[in-house]
Structures are given as C-alpha cells and as structure tokens.
Motif scaffolding. Structure first.
Motif, PDB file in Angstrom:
ATOM      1  N   LEU A  36       0.827  -1.205   0.000  1.00 54.11           N
ATOM      2  CA  LEU A  36       0.000   0.000   0.000  1.00 54.11           C
ATOM      3  C   LEU A  36       0.863   1.257   0.000  1.00 54.11           C
ATOM      4  N   LEU A  37       0.423   2.266  -0.755  1.00 52.71           N
ATOM      5  CA  LEU A  37       1.015   3.592  -0.708  1.00 52.71           C
ATOM      6  C   LEU A  37       0.042   4.517   0.017  1.00 52.71           C
ATOM      7  N   ALA A  38       0.474   5.074   1.138  1.00 54.76           N
ATOM      8  CA  ALA A  38      -0.324   6.058   1.861  1.00 54.76           C
ATOM      9  C   ALA A  38       0.095   7.451   1.400  1.00 54.76           C
ATOM     10  N   VAL A  39      -0.827   8.177   0.793  1.00 57.57           N
ATOM     11  CA  VAL A  39      -0.574   9.554   0.373  1.00 57.57           C
ATOM     12  C   VAL A  39      -1.164  10.448   1.454  1.00 57.57           C
ATOM     13  N   VAL A  40      -0.289  11.103   2.208  1.00 58.75           N
ATOM     14  CA  VAL A  40      -0.693  11.821   3.417  1.00 58.75           C
ATOM     15  C   VAL A  40      -0.567  13.319   3.179  1.00 58.75           C
ATOM     16  N   PHE A  41      -1.688  14.017   3.244  1.00 60.77           N
ATOM     17  CA  PHE A  41      -1.753  15.455   2.985  1.00 60.77           C
ATOM     18  C   PHE A  41      -1.670  16.213   4.305  1.00 60.77           C
ATOM     19  N   SER A  42      -0.776  17.192   4.369  1.00 63.31           N
ATOM     20  CA  SER A  42      -0.565  17.944   5.605  1.00 63.31           C
ATOM     21  C   SER A  42      -1.751  18.844   5.923  1.00 63.31           C
ATOM     22  N   GLN A  43      -1.982  19.027   7.203  1.00 61.20           N
ATOM     23  CA  GLN A  43      -3.024  19.927   7.692  1.00 61.20           C
ATOM     24  C   GLN A  43      -2.485  21.363   7.761  1.00 61.20           C
ATOM     25  N   VAL A  44      -3.276  22.258   8.328  1.00 60.67           N
ATOM     26  CA  VAL A  44      -2.878  23.661   8.429  1.00 60.67           C
ATOM     27  C   VAL A  44      -1.744  23.836   9.445  1.00 60.67           C
ATOM     28  N   ARG A  45      -1.035  24.942   9.279  1.00 62.10           N
ATOM     29  CA  ARG A  45       0.023  25.374  10.199  1.00 62.10           C
ATOM     30  C   ARG A  45       1.177  24.388  10.311  1.00 62.10           C
ATOM     31  N   VAL A  46       1.423  23.609   9.265  1.00 60.01           N
ATOM     32  CA  VAL A  46       2.632  22.789   9.213  1.00 60.01           C
ATOM     33  C   VAL A  46       3.675  23.580   8.430  1.00 60.01           C
ATOM     34  N   PRO A  47       4.786  23.968   9.063  1.00 60.98           N
ATOM     35  CA  PRO A  47       5.733  24.887   8.415  1.00 60.98           C
ATOM     36  C   PRO A  47       6.463  24.249   7.235  1.00 60.98           C
ATOM     37  N   PRO A  48       7.006  25.069   6.354  1.00 62.20           N
ATOM     38  CA  PRO A  48       7.784  24.547   5.226  1.00 62.20           C
ATOM     39  C   PRO A  48       8.914  23.651   5.714  1.00 62.20           C
ATOM     40  N   GLY A  49       9.145  22.585   4.981  1.00 61.18           N
ATOM     41  CA  GLY A  49      10.187  21.629   5.355  1.00 61.18           C
ATOM     42  C   GLY A  49       9.699  20.524   6.263  1.00 61.18           C
ATOM     43  N   ARG A  50       8.467  20.634   6.727  1.00 61.20           N
ATOM     44  CA  ARG A  50       7.904  19.595   7.581  1.00 61.20           C
ATOM     45  C   ARG A  50       6.607  19.092   6.960  1.00 61.20           C
ATOM     46  N   PHE A  51       6.143  17.942   7.459  1.00 63.30           N
ATOM     47  CA  PHE A  51       4.964  17.311   6.875  1.00 63.30           C
ATOM     48  C   PHE A  51       4.064  16.783   7.982  1.00 63.30           C
ATOM     49  N   GLY A  52       2.779  17.072   7.863  1.00 64.94           N
ATOM     50  CA  GLY A  52       1.828  16.638   8.857  1.00 64.94           C
ATOM     51  C   GLY A  52       1.693  15.128   8.918  1.00 64.94           C
ATOM     52  N   LEU A  53       1.562  14.610  10.133  1.00 66.91           N
ATOM     53  CA  LEU A  53       1.327  13.188  10.404  1.00 66.91           C
ATOM     54  C   LEU A  53       2.498  12.296  10.009  1.00 66.91           C
ATOM     55  N   GLU A  54       3.670  12.871   9.750  1.00 67.37           N
ATOM     56  CA  GLU A  54       4.807  12.042   9.345  1.00 67.37           C
ATOM     57  C   GLU A  54       5.222  11.098  10.464  1.00 67.37           C
ATOM     58  N   ARG A  55       5.319  11.604  11.681  1.00 69.47           N
ATOM     59  CA  ARG A  55       5.697  10.730  12.805  1.00 69.47           C
ATOM     60  C   ARG A  55       4.610   9.696  13.064  1.00 69.47           C
ATOM     61  N   PHE A  56       3.373  10.076  12.878  1.00 72.33           N
ATOM     62  CA  PHE A  56       2.259   9.159  13.108  1.00 72.33           C
ATOM     63  C   PHE A  56       2.361   7.939  12.200  1.00 72.33           C
ATOM     64  N   PHE A  57       2.805   8.137  10.969  1.00 73.42           N
ATOM     65  CA  PHE A  57       2.931   7.032  10.021  1.00 73.42           C
ATOM     66  C   PHE A  57       4.307   6.363  10.058  1.00 73.42           C
ATOM     67  N   SER A  58       5.189   6.814  10.942  1.00 72.26           N
ATOM     68  CA  SER A  58       6.584   6.368  10.885  1.00 72.26           C
ATOM     69  C   SER A  58       6.760   4.885  11.156  1.00 72.26           C
ATOM     70  N   ASN A  59       5.879   4.281  11.935  1.00 73.39           N
ATOM     71  CA  ASN A  59       6.040   2.860  12.276  1.00 73.39           C
ATOM     72  C   ASN A  59       5.125   1.945  11.472  1.00 73.39           C
ATOM     73  N   THR A  60       4.508   2.472  10.431  1.00 70.62           N
ATOM     74  CA  THR A  60       3.670   1.611   9.599  1.00 70.62           C
ATOM     75  C   THR A  60       4.547   0.850   8.606  1.00 70.62           C
ATOM     76  N   ARG A  61       3.950  -0.131   7.970  1.00 69.52           N
ATOM     77  CA  ARG A  61       4.665  -0.957   7.000  1.00 69.52           C
ATOM     78  C   ARG A  61       4.405  -0.496   5.575  1.00 69.52           C
ATOM     79  N   HIS A  62       3.815   0.681   5.441  1.00 68.29           N
ATOM     80  CA  HIS A  62       3.439   1.186   4.132  1.00 68.29           C
ATOM     81  C   HIS A  62       4.511   2.104   3.550  1.00 68.29           C
ATOM     82  N   ALA A  63       4.576   2.145   2.228  1.00 65.62           N
ATOM     83  CA  ALA A  63       5.269   3.249   1.574  1.00 65.62           C
ATOM     84  C   ALA A  63       4.408   4.490   1.779  1.00 65.62           C
TER      85      ALA A  63
END
Length: 358
Positions: A36-63
C-alpha cells in the motif's frame, strides 16, 4: 518538477514544485512491508520543510508520500504537481493500492485528489466541502481561487462507483456540522461513507488519543465506523439540529447586523443546550454583545455538559481550552481568579492570566 525526484538525486525522495508551492517527501516501505502507498496530505500550520502526520505514520509498513503546500494555497493549483508526485511514488514503491489520508486542509487535499484520480480509498477528517466560508479554517486564509473551487457535496453525489471515501465530521464544530448537513441532502453513492462524531474539528487528534487512528492505519483493514462506535463516538444528533447550529455560527462569523436577534433565537433553541460546540458559540456571542454575566452562567452549563461526557479528557485539548478561555473572558474579577486556578489544575504548564481581557 523542481527540487528533486522520487528516485533520483534526492536520496530521501524530497522535492518542491516552485510553480505551485507543493512540497513532498517519499518514504519507501520497510523490507517485507505492505503493498500500500499512503498519500498523506498535511493539515494547516505545518511549516515549510515539515509534513503533517509524518511521525504518526513512521512505524507503519506502508510506503508513504507526504505532501504539503502553503496554507493560502489549500492544495488549489497543485493538481499537476500532486499527480506527478503520486505517479513517481507508485513507480518507486510498486504499490498495488493507494489510500489518500488527511485532516482539515489535508482532508480537502485528499478528497479532491481521490475524486480527480479515482485510484484509492480516502480517509478525510474534517474536510471543508465549500471553501472560504466565514469562520472556517480556509476562510481565515481565503484567496481568490477559493471562490471558484467547486462545492464538493454535489460532486460526491455524482462520483459513482470506486474505492470507499470516508468523510469524518466532528459535530461540535460549525463548519463540520455544515458539511454533514450538506451531505445529508445528497443522494450519495454507496462508496461514500459519512461519519458524524461527538468531537471537534480536530477529530483526528481525538481518534489518535483514543488509539483508534493507529488501529486504522496499521493495515487499513478495519472499519472506522465500527472502531468509533465501540467507543461511543457516533453522534445521533439530527440533521435539522446541526443545520441550526451551522446557520447560527455562520451568522456570527459574518457579523450580521441582527446578531442580537440571532443570539436570542439560539438561546431559545433546546439544541444549544445539548451540543457543547453550539453552546460555546452562543456563549462567545454573548460575550461579544457585552452580556458577560449571562455568558458566564451559560458557559458554566456548557462546561458541565463537557465534563459529563464519557471520555471527555480525550477531546482535543485546544477545543477544551476554548471553553475555559471563554469562561475567563466572561467572568468577573473574583470568579476569574478561581477559574484561572481551576484551569491551571486541568492544564498544567499553561498560562491562564487572571487579568480581565476587556
């Protein structure tokens, strides 16, 4: 596409499209990972260079493909860059299926992308179906392109067959309530699933606290509605009641000249004593009208309703604090000292000034 490629000179798969402002980061699946490829779109107030929910998905087995854009863009005008990023991630990962995932601004990006491409499931938490409404998240950063953005409610009614699209609305938020009401008026295809939760706009944060969101993303094999029902989160509030809440909040956000009459109507609405989000909006309106004593009494009742809710402590902290901030704004000097002390007990480490805000 500027700034790097998925499998080219940027070893982490990072890139940026100068024309649209879209930025991305691709993370391949671990060895033996999912298809599976999870395409994760950032929410508001996520500064440039960072991505929303990145840590949340960090331990998944998905691309994973993480996307972000400047808040005023709200993913409008990013379509070409998004498609190129997704196509490159699919080629790099070899994924057999796609899930588009996001909250708030990210929910909008996930939903419109999936509707355009028709290639994957959607989990959209708090999507705005019509951008730029007064009082909404997008309304705070409104720009001309939002005026021509399509209303997604009738578009969802026409989306036919395909992967499931799950839309989640927290009924304590007026914009979410408006979205739920709009979809209730559509003859939706079976693929569109609408969940009304006893939550705020930040329903994803709520589900994260309850560990529901983590169970969902582990394999995207469990039904989100069932997971929410098991924790008593499914709202049974009627569409007509939600419509009254959304209409009142819209009038207040638009600063209509007859606000005194609108507040009087809301005070007489039994539903304003049931939905704490509606109750909070009424209390805030009373404060703006200078009716602080009435507001203080009213907001104390809102606080009682919140405290009586099962699992109230799991509600998003930002929303719970809004109730206390409104109570402090309404309180007299003596009561404010007591309330500030109580707020500090509930939210340790937070600054709760005792000085009058007016």
């Amino acid at each position: 596409m500027g700034g790097g490629t998925m499998d080219g000179d940027a070893p982490t798969g990072e890139g940026h499209d100068p024309a649209s402002g879209l930025a991305w980061r691709f993370r391949p699946a671990p060895a033996g990972g999912s298809d599976l490829l999870a395409v994760v779109f950032s929410q508001v107030r996520v500064p440039p260079g960072r991505f929303g929910l990145e840590r949340f998905f960090s331990n998944t087995r998905h691309a994973c493909l993480f996307l972000n854009c400047p808040d005023p863009t709200w993913y409008l005008g990013c379509e070409t860059a998004i498609d190129r990023a997704i196509d490159a991630a699919l080629a790099a990962s070899g994924a057999a299926r796609i899930v588009h995932y996001g909250a708030s601004k990210g929910a909008y990006g996930a939903l419109v992308t999936a509707l355009r491409r028709g290639d994957g499931q959607v989990f959209a938490f708090g999507p705005e179906l019509l951008l730029g409404r007064p009082g909404s998240q997008s309304g705070a950063v409104v720009r001309p392109a939002m005026a021509t953005a399509p209303d997604l409610a009738p578009r969802l009614a026409r989306c036919g067959e395909g992967p499931e699209l799950t839309l989640v609305f927290g009924i304590f938020d007026a914009t979410d309530a408006a979205g739920a009401v709009a979809l209730a008026g559509q003859d939706l295809p079976a693929r569109v699933k609408v969940l009304r939760l006893l939550s705020s706009h930040a329903s994803h944060d709520h589900l994260y606290t309850l560990n529901i969101a983590r169970k969902l993303i582990a394999g995207f094999s469990r039904d989100l509605g069932t997971l929410c029902a098991e924790r008593g989160l499914i709202a049974e509030d009627g569409t007509a009641e939600l419509a009254r809440f959304a209409a009142f909040a819209g009038r207040m956000a638009a600063e209509e000249h007859d606000s005194q009459d609108a507040v009087g109507e809301a005070l007489a609405d039994p539903y304003a004593r049931v939905n704490p989000g509606y109750g909070l909006a009424v209390g805030q309106a009373l404060i703006r009208l200078g009716e602080r004593e009435q507001a203080a009494h009213w907001l104390a009742g809102v606080q009682e309703r919140v405290d009586a809710m099962p699992g109230a402590g799991a509600l998003p902290k930002r929303w719970r604090k809004m109730v206390w901030q409104a109570r402090l704004a309404a309180a007299d000097a003596t009561t404010r000292t007591t309330l500030a002390a109580q707020a500090r007990e509930r939210f340790p480490g937070e600054d709760w000034p005792e000085a009058a805000p007016w």
